[in-house]
Motif scaffolding. Sequence first.
Motif, PDB file in Angstrom:
ATOM      1  N   ASP A  95       0.818  -1.217   0.000  1.00 49.89           N
ATOM      2  CA  ASP A  95       0.000   0.000   0.000  1.00 49.89           C
ATOM      3  C   ASP A  95       0.851   1.265   0.000  1.00 49.89           C
ATOM      4  O   ASP A  95       0.418   2.310  -0.480  1.00 49.89           O
ATOM      5  N   ALA A  96       2.062   1.175   0.538  1.00 51.83           N
ATOM      6  CA  ALA A  96       2.939   2.344   0.608  1.00 51.83           C
ATOM      7  C   ALA A  96       3.674   2.600  -0.709  1.00 51.83           C
ATOM      8  O   ALA A  96       4.240   3.675  -0.901  1.00 51.83           O
ATOM      9  N   LEU A  97       3.669   1.630  -1.622  1.00 57.11           N
ATOM     10  CA  LEU A  97       4.366   1.796  -2.900  1.00 57.11           C
ATOM     11  C   LEU A  97       3.595   2.722  -3.823  1.00 57.11           C
ATOM     12  O   LEU A  97       2.367   2.783  -3.791  1.00 57.11           O
ATOM     13  N   THR A  98       4.339   3.404  -4.670  1.00 54.49           N
ATOM     14  CA  THR A  98       3.690   4.220  -5.700  1.00 54.49           C
ATOM     15  C   THR A  98       3.251   3.296  -6.833  1.00 54.49           C
ATOM     16  O   THR A  98       3.714   2.154  -6.948  1.00 54.49           O
ATOM     17  N   ARG A 151       4.077  -1.383 -10.604  1.00 52.40           N
ATOM     18  CA  ARG A 151       4.171  -1.903 -11.974  1.00 52.40           C
ATOM     19  C   ARG A 151       5.506  -2.610 -12.202  1.00 52.40           C
ATOM     20  O   ARG A 151       5.554  -3.667 -12.817  1.00 52.40           O
ATOM     21  N   VAL A 152       6.591  -2.019 -11.698  1.00 56.14           N
ATOM     22  CA  VAL A 152       7.909  -2.639 -11.857  1.00 56.14           C
ATOM     23  C   VAL A 152       7.929  -4.008 -11.179  1.00 56.14           C
ATOM     24  O   VAL A 152       8.397  -4.990 -11.756  1.00 56.14           O
ATOM     25  N   LEU A 153       7.422  -4.089  -9.972  1.00 55.45           N
ATOM     26  CA  LEU A 153       7.409  -5.378  -9.268  1.00 55.45           C
ATOM     27  C   LEU A 153       6.566  -6.414 -10.006  1.00 55.45           C
ATOM     28  O   LEU A 153       6.946  -7.578 -10.102  1.00 55.45           O
TER      29      LEU A 153
END
Length: 85
Positions: free
Chosen positions: A63-66, A71-73
């Motif tokens: 949830d903290a990721l942009t 998308r990269v992950l």
Amino acid sequence: MHRRRPTVTEEEVLHRLEAESRQQTERARAMLQEEGRPDLVEDLDRRLRESRLGITGARATWDALTEPQRRVLLVLLEGNRRLVR
């Protein structure tokens, strides 16, 4: 003359904290059962299990990721790829 207190190890402190936590959880479960709320007992058990397994932390991290980081992950999960800087 002062008496020296016995030295308490880190392991003993952690053991005591864990025991207190278990007792609090059991009291909460018993209270919810007495109130006739087995649904809340189930919810409590599920949340504690997810916390113990690291699922709660993983969700918080996700949830903290942009959106670009997510998308990269997701792209990296698609196959034999690696991130090169």
